[in-house]
Write an enzyme that holds these catalytic residues in place. Structure first.
Site, short mmCIF file in Angstrom:
data_model
loop_
_atom_site.label_atom_id
_atom_site.label_comp_id
_atom_site.label_asym_id
_atom_site.label_seq_id
_atom_site.Cartn_x
_atom_site.Cartn_y
_atom_site.Cartn_z
N GLU A 114 -12.13 4.50 0.34
CA GLU A 114 -10.83 3.80 0.38
C GLU A 114 -10.62 3.22 1.77
OE1 GLU A 114 -7.80 6.46 -1.09
OE2 GLU A 114 -8.67 6.49 -3.09
N HIS A 235 2.15 0.33 -0.33
CA HIS A 235 0.79 0.23 -0.90
C HIS A 235 0.55 -1.23 -1.22
CE1 HIS A 235 -2.76 0.89 -3.31
NE2 HIS A 235 -2.73 2.17 -3.01
N ARG A 281 -4.17 0.36 5.35
CA ARG A 281 -3.20 -0.13 4.38
C ARG A 281 -2.10 -1.02 4.96
NH1 ARG A 281 -1.86 4.79 0.46
NH2 ARG A 281 -3.97 4.61 -0.30
N HIS A 342 5.46 3.18 -1.00
CA HIS A 342 4.52 4.14 -1.59
C HIS A 342 4.61 5.53 -0.99
CE1 HIS A 342 0.84 5.44 -3.52
NE2 HIS A 342 0.26 5.70 -2.36
N GLU A 366 4.73 15.88 1.17
CA GLU A 366 5.21 14.57 1.65
C GLU A 366 6.55 14.66 2.36
OE1 GLU A 366 4.63 11.44 -1.19
OE2 GLU A 366 5.88 10.04 -0.07
N ARG A 377 -0.35 6.56 7.35
CA ARG A 377 -1.21 7.55 6.69
C ARG A 377 -2.52 6.92 6.21
NH1 ARG A 377 -2.00 9.25 1.09
NH2 ARG A 377 -0.67 7.50 0.54
#
Ligand code: FAD
Ligand code: SIN
Length: 524
Positions: A114, A235, A281, A342, A366, A377
């Protein structure tokens, strides 16, 4: 009348259930969940859990990738702790019965890739990792019999302090029984916030409805410190379709070579980062946002058509089937995607064992700010964090046992009456989520933040008045919480006079030379 336990766990996701299992041999545990017990972000997690399990991987590399994504704000000790414990915690899940996708050549795990990871290190169960983890944890909790009791449809409203004038330590929580409407008192020497994130503060989110930031709001009202709330992660790829609510298109697709394109078919990530689709991200989400603004298009696309249908169906059965339900055949058509809120990278400030600065209160998962994520993150690090910090917190909780139950008064409803204007609640909900999307989104400015702050002040005054005049409902509890959390995000963002990680502002586009965390605390 109160319900008394040794540990009161608010939340039944990966963090709450892992804690309950580890603590159960030492005391009686209550696990409270807002809806049915499997409902939470954990159950929807797709990509997997990051951990060093491949021979060509190393702890140093996972640590480095996490620090790079975190843009100078990670606490190194939290990163080292999580990375080094990862393999042991994953093997515990396997021992509990979690079934992860095996590797092709007889390897124990098929490791996915990822964004931001320089190696393949994501353990997964096809694209339904969270569902498998939640299933295995719930089954293991059930095996504990009476030592772990579940209370579904129970909404924690506020933490109870030993000194009612605001001080002392946390001794439990007032909890709304969503079915009877009664507010019940739950007491324990250890209260564990495992309430997940706050994506519902934004209009568009990948998060399920329970993610209304209740834990952060309750902790902040009780006087605990919250940190780094401005770092909301968007996201990059949520399915764009009028009938698909909140459906995530996993980053693991980009890990398998998925290409982001404009509607015209042109690629664009090469203009933003050398890692293109696998950049961290924040960079990918900002690039999509910029391209959508530039072209005026409502979405971009993620093209997976280079892969054979059989592979897509086997590796991503959930995404493949959901796209098909919405008329998209990902084997031959690019998938329309947009960014959406997200993950809450900040939260209730904790130490390495989940201890907050409010004695008696732990925070894990979280809801917590452990320092692992810093300003952004790294993908698939949050399930890992939930496992590791639950393990550490269970050990810390054992040291907190012994105090006898506090004498606290029952919930006082005062002169509250039933609401005859429920529409006020839904209007305010909508207004907050919309203003957060418009003014406190992927790209911010001082002016937009000031506008958001002014509107939130008015809304919070209104909500406060409404709150004490009307009998509690779950919607009203959540409304108060999203308003408080929204205000904390705005406050954090307004104080950060720079751009860093997930917080990007046109007025201060550079990072300052010194990275500092934003800590917010209400006077007790
Ligand atoms: P959750 O799993 O969200 O559970 C929260 C619990 O708290 C629920 O049981 C809820 O009912 C309860 N609760 C909340 N408020 C109250 C209240 N007031 N009273 C009582 N109970 C309450 N991370 C990864 O690492 N890898 C992934 O692949 C990944 N994929 C994701 C995909 C999606 C669609 C989403 C939304 C998130 C994903 N994430 C992923 C993030 C990750 O899933 C979450 O950060 C993680 O599951 C949070 O776990 P948790 O135990 O802290 O909370
Ligand atoms: C995803 O599958 O893209 C989500 C992974 C994560 O949020 O860590």
């Amino acid at each position: 009348m109160s319900e008394n336990f040794d540990a009161l766990v608010l939340g039944g996701g990966i963090a709450g259930l892992s804690f309950a299992l580890k603590f159960a041999p030492h005391g009686r545990v209550a696990v409270l969940t807002k809806r049915n017990r499997a409902e939470g972000s954990t159950n929807y997690a797709q990509g997997g859990i990051a951990s060093v399990l491949a021979e060509d991987d190393s702890f140093e590399s996972h640590v480095e990738d996490t620090l790079t994504a975190g843009a100078g704000l990670c606490r190194r000790d939290a990163v080292e702790l999580c990375v080094r414990q990862g393999p042991a915690r994953i093997r515990e899940l396997v021992q509990l019965g979690a079934r992860f996708s095996p590797g092709e050549r007889g390897d124990e795990f098929d490791l996915g890739r990822e964004g931001g990871h320089t190696r393949r290190r994501i353990v997964h169960a096809q694209d339904l990792t969270g569902r498998e983890v939640e299933r295995a944890l719930l089954a293991a909790c059930d095996d504990q019999g009476e030592r772990i009791r579940f209370f579904e449809h129970h909404v924690a409203v506020d933490l109870i302090l030993s000194d009612r004038r605001g001080g002392g330590h946390c001794v439990g929580a007032y909890v709304l029984d969503g079915r009877s409407g009664e507010v019940r008192t739950f007491l324990a020497p250890v209260t564990v916030l495992a309430t997940g994130g706050s994506g519902k503060v934004y209009l568009y989110t990948t998060n399920p409805d329970v993610a209304t930031g209740d834990g952060v709001a309750m902790a902040w009202r009780a006087g605990a410190t919250v940190a780094n709330m401005e770092f909301m992660q968007f996201h990059p790829t949520c399915l764009f379709h009028p009938q698909a609510r909140n459906f995530l298109i996993s980053e693991a697709l980009r890990g398998e070579g998925g290409v982001l394109k404009l509607r015209s078919g042109a690629t664009f990530m090469e203009r933003y980062h050398p890692l293109r689709e696998l950049a961290p991200r924040d960079i990918v989400a900002r690039a999509i946002d910029a391209e959508m603004k530039r072209t005026g298009d409502d979405y971009v696309t993620l093209d997976m058509t280079h892969l054979p249908r059989a592979f897509l169906m086997e590796r991503f059965p959930n995404i493949y089937a959901t796209c098909r339900e919405h008329g998209i055949d990902m084997a031959v058509q690019p998938i329309p995607v947009v960014p959406a809120a997200h993950y809450q990278s900040g939260g209730v400030d904790t130490d390495l064992a989940g201890r907050t600065d409010l004695p008696g209160l732990l925070a894990i998962g979280e809801v917590a700010c452990t320092g692992l994520h810093g300003a952004n993150r790294l993908a698939s690090n949050s399930l890992l964090e939930g496992l590791v910090f639950a393990h550490e917190a269970a050990a810390a909780a054992r040291e907190m046992l012994g105090a006898s139950p506090a004498a606290v008064p029952d919930w006082d409803p005062g002169k509250a009456v039933d609401s005859d204007e429920r529409v006020v609640v839904s209007h305010n909900w909508d207004e907050i989520r919309r203003l957060m999307w418009n003014y406190v989104g992927i790209v911010r400015t001082d002016k937009r933040l000031a506008r958001a702050r002014r509107r939130l002040e008015l809304l919070r005054d209104e909500i406060r008045a409404y709150y004490w005049d009307h009998r509690l409902t779950a919607d009203l509890v959540e409304l108060r919480n999203i308003a408080d959390v929204a205000a904390l995000v705005v406050e954090g963002a307004a104080r950060r006079g720079e751009s860093r990680g997930l917080h990007y502002t046109l007025d201060h586009p550079q990072a300052s030379p010194r990275a500092e965390e934003t800590r917010l605390r209400r006077a007790r």
